[in-house]
Design a protein around this motif. Sequence first.
Motif, PDB file in Angstrom:
ATOM      1  N   ALA A 147      -8.296  -4.828  -8.745  1.00 59.51           N
ATOM      2  CA  ALA A 147      -6.843  -4.804  -8.590  1.00 59.51           C
ATOM      3  C   ALA A 147      -6.377  -3.434  -8.136  1.00 59.51           C
ATOM      4  O   ALA A 147      -5.485  -3.304  -7.287  1.00 59.51           O
ATOM      5  CB  ALA A 147      -6.177  -5.176  -9.909  1.00 59.51           C
ATOM      6  N   ALA A 148      -7.009  -2.383  -8.734  1.00 57.33           N
ATOM      7  CA  ALA A 148      -6.626  -1.032  -8.321  1.00 57.33           C
ATOM      8  C   ALA A 148      -6.968  -0.799  -6.863  1.00 57.33           C
ATOM      9  O   ALA A 148      -6.196  -0.199  -6.105  1.00 57.33           O
ATOM     10  CB  ALA A 148      -7.328  -0.009  -9.216  1.00 57.33           C
ATOM     11  N   SER A 149      -8.190  -1.287  -6.500  1.00 56.57           N
ATOM     12  CA  SER A 149      -8.585  -1.132  -5.098  1.00 56.57           C
ATOM     13  C   SER A 149      -7.630  -1.876  -4.174  1.00 56.57           C
ATOM     14  O   SER A 149      -7.234  -1.373  -3.113  1.00 56.57           O
ATOM     15  CB  SER A 149     -10.017  -1.646  -4.913  1.00 56.57           C
ATOM     16  N   THR A 150      -7.267  -3.100  -4.610  1.00 56.28           N
ATOM     17  CA  THR A 150      -6.317  -3.874  -3.801  1.00 56.28           C
ATOM     18  C   THR A 150      -4.971  -3.169  -3.718  1.00 56.28           C
ATOM     19  O   THR A 150      -4.328  -3.114  -2.651  1.00 56.28           O
ATOM     20  CB  THR A 150      -6.138  -5.271  -4.413  1.00 56.28           C
ATOM     21  N   ALA A 151      -4.528  -2.603  -4.858  1.00 63.41           N
ATOM     22  CA  ALA A 151      -3.252  -1.892  -4.876  1.00 63.41           C
ATOM     23  C   ALA A 151      -3.289  -0.688  -3.955  1.00 63.41           C
ATOM     24  O   ALA A 151      -2.334  -0.412  -3.204  1.00 63.41           O
ATOM     25  CB  ALA A 151      -2.925  -1.463  -6.304  1.00 63.41           C
ATOM     26  N   VAL A 152      -4.421   0.064  -4.016  1.00 68.74           N
ATOM     27  CA  VAL A 152      -4.549   1.224  -3.142  1.00 68.74           C
ATOM     28  C   VAL A 152      -4.562   0.781  -1.684  1.00 68.74           C
ATOM     29  O   VAL A 152      -3.963   1.429  -0.807  1.00 68.74           O
ATOM     30  CB  VAL A 152      -5.821   2.023  -3.492  1.00 68.74           C
ATOM     31  N   GLY A 153      -5.241  -0.357  -1.420  1.00 71.44           N
ATOM     32  CA  GLY A 153      -5.263  -0.869  -0.056  1.00 71.44           C
ATOM     33  C   GLY A 153      -3.875  -1.196   0.454  1.00 71.44           C
ATOM     34  O   GLY A 153      -3.579  -1.017   1.639  1.00 71.44           O
ATOM     35  N   ILE A 154      -3.044  -1.704  -0.459  1.00 68.90           N
ATOM     36  CA  ILE A 154      -1.658  -1.994  -0.069  1.00 68.90           C
ATOM     37  C   ILE A 154      -0.889  -0.701   0.135  1.00 68.90           C
ATOM     38  O   ILE A 154      -0.091  -0.554   1.056  1.00 68.90           O
ATOM     39  CB  ILE A 154      -0.981  -2.876  -1.135  1.00 68.90           C
ATOM     40  N   ILE A 155      -1.139   0.281  -0.745  1.00 69.77           N
ATOM     41  CA  ILE A 155      -0.397   1.543  -0.686  1.00 69.77           C
ATOM     42  C   ILE A 155      -0.701   2.301   0.605  1.00 69.77           C
ATOM     43  O   ILE A 155       0.195   2.849   1.247  1.00 69.77           O
ATOM     44  CB  ILE A 155      -0.731   2.407  -1.921  1.00 69.77           C
ATOM     45  N   ASP A 156      -1.989   2.336   0.997  1.00 65.73           N
ATOM     46  CA  ASP A 156      -2.352   3.171   2.165  1.00 65.73           C
ATOM     47  C   ASP A 156      -2.617   2.334   3.419  1.00 65.73           C
ATOM     48  O   ASP A 156      -3.307   2.795   4.326  1.00 65.73           O
ATOM     49  CB  ASP A 156      -3.543   4.065   1.849  1.00 65.73           C
ATOM     50  N   ASP A 157      -2.091   1.130   3.463  1.00 62.17           N
ATOM     51  CA  ASP A 157      -2.207   0.241   4.631  1.00 62.17           C
ATOM     52  C   ASP A 157      -3.650  -0.138   4.957  1.00 62.17           C
ATOM     53  O   ASP A 157      -3.951  -0.543   6.074  1.00 62.17           O
ATOM     54  CB  ASP A 157      -1.552   0.876   5.884  1.00 62.17           C
ATOM     55  N   GLY A 158      -4.558   0.018   3.984  1.00 62.46           N
ATOM     56  CA  GLY A 158      -5.949  -0.362   4.197  1.00 62.46           C
ATOM     57  C   GLY A 158      -6.848   0.765   4.631  1.00 62.46           C
ATOM     58  O   GLY A 158      -8.032   0.541   4.905  1.00 62.46           O
ATOM     59  N   CYS A 159      -6.345   2.002   4.644  1.00 62.73           N
ATOM     60  CA  CYS A 159      -7.184   3.131   5.059  1.00 62.73           C
ATOM     61  C   CYS A 159      -8.360   3.367   4.122  1.00 62.73           C
ATOM     62  O   CYS A 159      -9.437   3.779   4.560  1.00 62.73           O
ATOM     63  CB  CYS A 159      -6.341   4.397   5.149  1.00 62.73           C
ATOM     64  N   SER A 160      -8.182   3.145   2.818  1.00 64.26           N
ATOM     65  CA  SER A 160      -9.266   3.380   1.863  1.00 64.26           C
ATOM     66  C   SER A 160     -10.333   2.299   1.941  1.00 64.26           C
ATOM     67  O   SER A 160     -11.521   2.588   1.812  1.00 64.26           O
ATOM     68  CB  SER A 160      -8.707   3.451   0.443  1.00 64.26           C
ATOM     69  N   SER A 161      -9.936   1.060   2.139  1.00 62.33           N
ATOM     70  CA  SER A 161     -10.897  -0.052   2.138  1.00 62.33           C
ATOM     71  C   SER A 161     -11.527  -0.305   3.511  1.00 62.33           C
ATOM     72  O   SER A 161     -12.700  -0.630   3.604  1.00 62.33           O
ATOM     73  CB  SER A 161     -10.205  -1.336   1.656  1.00 62.33           C
ATOM     74  N   ASP A 162     -10.773  -0.132   4.575  1.00 62.64           N
ATOM     75  CA  ASP A 162     -11.300  -0.407   5.916  1.00 62.64           C
ATOM     76  C   ASP A 162     -10.638   0.530   6.933  1.00 62.64           C
ATOM     77  O   ASP A 162      -9.765   0.137   7.712  1.00 62.64           O
ATOM     78  CB  ASP A 162     -11.032  -1.875   6.290  1.00 62.64           C
ATOM     79  N   PRO A 163     -11.037   1.814   6.923  1.00 60.59           N
ATOM     80  CA  PRO A 163     -10.361   2.789   7.790  1.00 60.59           C
ATOM     81  C   PRO A 163     -10.508   2.504   9.284  1.00 60.59           C
ATOM     82  O   PRO A 163      -9.593   2.811  10.064  1.00 60.59           O
ATOM     83  CB  PRO A 163     -11.029   4.121   7.422  1.00 60.59           C
ATOM     84  N   ALA A 165       6.795   4.729  -2.031  1.00 59.49           N
ATOM     85  CA  ALA A 165       6.019   3.623  -2.601  1.00 59.49           C
ATOM     86  C   ALA A 165       4.684   3.440  -1.896  1.00 59.49           C
ATOM     87  O   ALA A 165       3.699   3.030  -2.527  1.00 59.49           O
ATOM     88  CB  ALA A 165       6.827   2.328  -2.524  1.00 59.49           C
ATOM     89  N   ASN A 166       4.605   3.755  -0.599  1.00 55.92           N
ATOM     90  CA  ASN A 166       3.363   3.536   0.142  1.00 55.92           C
ATOM     91  C   ASN A 166       3.388   4.366   1.426  1.00 55.92           C
ATOM     92  O   ASN A 166       4.343   5.125   1.692  1.00 55.92           O
ATOM     93  CB  ASN A 166       3.159   2.049   0.447  1.00 55.92           C
ATOM     94  N   PHE A 167       2.322   4.193   2.217  1.00 59.14           N
ATOM     95  CA  PHE A 167       2.161   4.937   3.453  1.00 59.14           C
ATOM     96  C   PHE A 167       3.284   4.600   4.439  1.00 59.14           C
ATOM     97  O   PHE A 167       3.826   5.475   5.143  1.00 59.14           O
ATOM     98  CB  PHE A 167       0.794   4.612   4.046  1.00 59.14           C
ATOM     99  N   GLY A 168       3.665   3.341   4.500  1.00 62.10           N
ATOM    100  CA  GLY A 168       4.713   2.906   5.441  1.00 62.10           C
ATOM    101  C   GLY A 168       6.050   3.543   5.144  1.00 62.10           C
ATOM    102  O   GLY A 168       6.751   4.027   6.059  1.00 62.10           O
ATOM    103  N   THR A 169       6.454   3.567   3.890  1.00 57.63           N
ATOM    104  CA  THR A 169       7.757   4.152   3.555  1.00 57.63           C
ATOM    105  C   THR A 169       7.746   5.663   3.744  1.00 57.63           C
ATOM    106  O   THR A 169       8.815   6.285   3.899  1.00 57.63           O
ATOM    107  CB  THR A 169       8.145   3.799   2.101  1.00 57.63           C
ATOM    108  N   CYS A 170       6.537   6.270   3.712  1.00 56.11           N
ATOM    109  CA  CYS A 170       6.450   7.703   3.995  1.00 56.11           C
ATOM    110  C   CYS A 170       6.826   7.951   5.462  1.00 56.11           C
ATOM    111  O   CYS A 170       7.571   8.902   5.786  1.00 56.11           O
ATOM    112  CB  CYS A 170       5.039   8.209   3.703  1.00 56.11           C
ATOM    113  N   MET A 171       6.343   7.093   6.385  1.00 54.21           N
ATOM    114  CA  MET A 171       6.705   7.220   7.791  1.00 54.21           C
ATOM    115  C   MET A 171       8.185   6.885   8.001  1.00 54.21           C
ATOM    116  O   MET A 171       8.851   7.488   8.862  1.00 54.21           O
ATOM    117  CB  MET A 171       5.798   6.320   8.637  1.00 54.21           C
TER     118      MET A 171
END
Length: 300
Positions: free
Chosen positions: A155-171, A209-215
């Motif tokens: 779940a944490a990995s999935t949450a991080v994947g959502i937060i960073d648009d998938g950069c951590s799981s599939d850069p 909240a995530n990478f997208g809102t940072c942009m």
Amino acid sequence: MASGFHAGLEPARQDYPEVTHVSHGYGHHYQQPQPYYSQPYDPPAVPAPKPDHPAAPTPPSSYGGQTVASPFSAAAQPAGAQPEPPARTGRTIFGCSVLVFILSCIIAILSAAVIGLAAATGIEAQRASSASASLDALSASLASGASATASATGAASTAVGIIDDGCSSDPSSVDGTLYTSFSLLGALKFTRYCNKDAPNPPLLSLFTANFGTCMDACAAYTKYVPATSSDSDGGGNTTADADTICQAVSFIPAWTNKLTAERGGAPGNCYLKGGPQNETGLNVPEIGVDCHAAIFTPGV
């Protein structure tokens, strides 16, 4: 006559039996006298005399029975007869013979031992069953705990994947791709780069909240920060200074948690950067956690 009379006289006989009296208590016994000399003829039979007094009846006992007859009475046993001794009986304990009592005790002891052994066996079996149940419960708990940990990790990995648009799981699927900011903020385009850090000091740090809102925040900064310099063209138009425009962002997913950010001394998880910015100028993160970058790409 007279001479005949005298001639016929004979002397008196002296061989008649002599009567003697022998006392035997309650009766009299007559002893047959013996002649002084042998007689040429058998003496006449003399009948046995009857006792003067009949045998006295046995007086009643003071305990309600009859007293034992006197040995001299008619009820007495004949001479030479001995009473039979009472039959001997074996020793008894609680109405049982000694042998039966001993066997009963042995059987009782063996029965108690068997019952005790059965009870002990039952208790040990119950303890073994309880221990087995506890072990099963512990194994299930550990398994569920491991599953929960794996689920939490996933779940944490999935949450991080959502937060960073998938950069951590599939850069590789994210590098070089475009993101379009919120339409009311100008719909600006940004090119994303995983595991990169944009150079230059930050213009602003904040939590998003995530990478997208940072942009999106970078686009908002460009839209709302007033120009610090302008060139007059005679028509009153102004142009924004390059330093007042957000040219790039650096986003750190781990610092989305404010407690983690506080322990790391970070004032936010989104850092707005000024220009100039380009792909070749991006740095490899050296902050100990993942960091992703995005560059403003106009005209695309």
